[in-house]
Enzyme design. Structure first.
Site, PDB file in Angstrom:
ATOM      1  N   TRP A 102       0.849  -1.228  -0.011  1.00  0.00           N
ATOM      2  CA  TRP A 102       0.066   0.087  -0.036  1.00  0.00           C
ATOM      3  C   TRP A 102       0.879   1.095   0.072  1.00  0.00           C
ATOM      4  CZ3 TRP A 102      -4.140   1.234   4.456  1.00  0.00           C
ATOM      5  CH2 TRP A 102      -5.126   2.226   4.034  1.00  0.00           C
ATOM      6  N   HIS A 147      13.135  -4.235   3.646  1.00  0.00           N
ATOM      7  CA  HIS A 147      12.473  -4.905   4.942  1.00  0.00           C
ATOM      8  C   HIS A 147      13.657  -4.749   5.870  1.00  0.00           C
ATOM      9  CE1 HIS A 147       8.844  -6.171   3.674  1.00  0.00           C
ATOM     10  NE2 HIS A 147       9.319  -7.004   2.437  1.00  0.00           N
ATOM     11  N   LYS A 194      -7.300  -9.399   2.766  1.00  0.00           N
ATOM     12  CA  LYS A 194      -8.451  -8.644   3.147  1.00  0.00           C
ATOM     13  C   LYS A 194      -8.311  -7.194   3.587  1.00  0.00           C
ATOM     14  CE  LYS A 194     -11.030 -11.342   6.410  1.00  0.00           C
ATOM     15  NZ  LYS A 194     -10.847 -12.275   7.323  1.00  0.00           N
TER      16      LYS A 194
HETATM   17  P1  PAP Z   1       4.964  -7.301   2.197  1.00  0.00           P
HETATM   18  O1  PAP Z   1       5.747  -6.778   3.282  1.00  0.00           O
HETATM   19  O2  PAP Z   1       5.482  -8.796   1.923  1.00  0.00           O
HETATM   20  O3  PAP Z   1       5.155  -6.490   0.887  1.00  0.00           O
HETATM   21  P2  PAP Z   1       2.431  -6.069   2.891  1.00  0.00           P
HETATM   22  O4  PAP Z   1       2.001  -5.360   1.641  1.00  0.00           O
HETATM   23  O5  PAP Z   1       3.269  -5.310   3.945  1.00  0.00           O
HETATM   24  O6  PAP Z   1       3.550  -7.356   2.261  1.00  0.00           O
HETATM   25  O7  PAP Z   1       1.479  -6.829   3.482  1.00  0.00           O
HETATM   26  C1  PAP Z   1       0.259  -7.205   2.696  1.00  0.00           C
HETATM   27  C2  PAP Z   1      -1.000  -7.032   3.583  1.00  0.00           C
HETATM   28  O8  PAP Z   1      -1.425  -5.378   3.277  1.00  0.00           O
HETATM   29  C3  PAP Z   1      -2.144  -7.757   3.293  1.00  0.00           C
HETATM   30  O9  PAP Z   1      -3.001  -7.520   4.395  1.00  0.00           O
HETATM   31  P3  PAP Z   1      -3.872  -8.928   5.055  1.00  0.00           P
HETATM   32  O10 PAP Z   1      -3.297 -10.166   4.963  1.00  0.00           O
HETATM   33  O11 PAP Z   1      -4.245  -8.498   6.352  1.00  0.00           O
HETATM   34  O12 PAP Z   1      -5.250  -8.812   4.147  1.00  0.00           O
HETATM   35  C4  PAP Z   1      -2.824  -7.100   2.155  1.00  0.00           C
HETATM   36  O13 PAP Z   1      -4.262  -7.381   2.023  1.00  0.00           O
HETATM   37  C5  PAP Z   1      -2.709  -5.538   2.808  1.00  0.00           C
HETATM   38  N1  PAP Z   1      -2.826  -4.718   1.563  1.00  0.00           N
HETATM   39  C6  PAP Z   1      -2.053  -4.719   0.386  1.00  0.00           C
HETATM   40  N2  PAP Z   1      -2.487  -3.844  -0.490  1.00  0.00           N
HETATM   41  C7  PAP Z   1      -3.359  -2.903   0.248  1.00  0.00           C
HETATM   42  C8  PAP Z   1      -4.060  -1.753   0.069  1.00  0.00           C
HETATM   43  N3  PAP Z   1      -3.931  -0.933  -1.009  1.00  0.00           N
HETATM   44  N4  PAP Z   1      -4.763  -0.965   1.072  1.00  0.00           N
HETATM   45  C9  PAP Z   1      -4.758  -1.798   2.173  1.00  0.00           C
HETATM   46  N5  PAP Z   1      -4.150  -2.950   2.697  1.00  0.00           N
HETATM   47  C10 PAP Z   1      -3.437  -3.531   1.813  1.00  0.00           C
END
Ligand code: PAP
Length: 302
Positions: free
Chosen positions: A59, A117, A269
């Site tokens: 995000w 990271h 989610k």
């Molecule tokens: P990463 O550190 O491996 O790149 P990261 O993007 O931090 O991963 O984590 C993914 C989480 O962000 C997911 O959360 P959840 O498992 O609780 O659903 C994902 O759904 C959420 N996420 C990804 N994109 C967005 C967005 N645009 N808005 C809000 N949440 C998001």
């Protein structure tokens, strides 16, 4: 060993993580980080996004890529063309990319936008000591982070039919032995530095972004020296970067930017408090205990 093979082994749990400078990662990540630490020279206008895993990286990457691009028109939307991870490369994951990122860290023109990271302590000195190289850090509630990580790795392990039980993941989160762990030391280092250098390090929480995205995105734009000149542009960024939209874009529904990690696995989610649907009272207690112990006296609540 081939990088592909290594990540496959890491996913299949046959690979042991190694500890270096107090954090845990795979051997090839550590090897790459050693070179990065020794050789990387920051530019004055560099922007580094930083996060532990599953705390809102995707995000934040999407939001910052839009703001840095500065053109909010729909036809100029970078995110339709490629994943946020393509536009904002994660330094230590560059070796794992199956597709060359939009920008090469060492040759991209200023202002460079990239992500890590890695914990603060292993960042190259030129990043840490430069007043002008900005860092935006994002963190998240530890229980939701754990659940998100558990889903992410199991989703990507599907083909191996080798699912990790949640108890095992909670255990490794609580004792800090997980990829880029320990989580709390990671968060606290950036937290302390952001208090010392608020003009250099912006510290964000996923939950704040969810609760008041307008306020938080305006704060990010201001910090990047690119404040919105009107409400419409801010609204466009929020819309472009919404989970629902990104999740349903073709580029994010299929394929893999990183070997063996599906693009779709980054979008689930995005709910605050999803841990309530998964953790037993014992697991909840286990994470709460380590959270209060580690954050005690820091002034930080997660
Ligand atoms: P990463 O550190 O491996 O790149 P990261 O993007 O931090 O991963 O984590 C993914 C989480 O962000 C997911 O959360 P959840 O498992 O609780 O659903 C994902 O759904 C959420 N996420 C990804 N994109 C967005 C967005 N645009 N808005 C809000 N949440 C998001």
């Amino acid at each position: 060993m081939q990088v592909d093979e290594e990540i496959q082994r890491a996913l299949s749990r046959k690979d042991k993580l190694c500890q270096w400078e107090g954090f845990w990662a795979t051997p090839s990540i550590i090897k790459g980080v050693m070179v990065f630490k020794e050789t990387f020279k920051s530019n004055p206008n560099d922007v580094l996004l930083a996060s532990s895993m599953k705390t809102g990286t995707t995000w934040l990457k999407a939001i910052c890529a839009c703001i840095m691009q500065g053109n909010y028109e729909e036809e100029e939307d970078l995110l339709v063309k490629d994943s946020p991870h393509f536009h904002v490369p994660t330094i230590e994951a560059i070796n794992y990319l199956t597709k060359t990122p939009a920008q090469d860290l060492y040759t991209m023109s200023s202002p460079r936008l990239f992500h890590t990271h890695l914990p603060y302590r292993v960042l190259p000195n030129s990043i840490k000591s430069s007043d002008n190289c900005k860092i935006i850090y994002i963190t998240r509630n530890p229980k939701d982070t754990t659940i998100s990580r558990w889903h992410f790795f199991n989703y990507n392990r599907k083909h191996l039919k080798d699912f990790v039980p949640l108890e095992e993941d909670v255990e490794s989160f609580a004792n800090g032995v997980h990829l880029y762990g320990p989580f709390f030391e990671h968060v606290l280092e950036y937290w302390e530095e952001s208090k010392k250098w608020p003009q250099k390090i912006l510290f964000l929480k996923y939950e704040d972004l969810k609760m008041d995205p307008r306020k938080e995105v305006a704060k990010i734009a201001l910090f990047l020296g690119k404040p919105f000149s009107n409400e419409e542009d801010l609204e466009k960024v929020l819309k472009k970067c919404s989970l629902e939209r990104l999740k349903n874009l073709e580029v994010n529904k299929s394929g893999s930017l990183f070997s063996h990690l599906h693009n779709s696995s980054y979008f689930r989610k995005g709910v605050v408090g999803d841990w309530k649907n998964h953790l037993t009272p014992e697991m909840e207690k286990q994470i709460d205990k380590v959270t209060s112990l580690k954050l005690q006296g820091s002034g930080l609540e997660l």
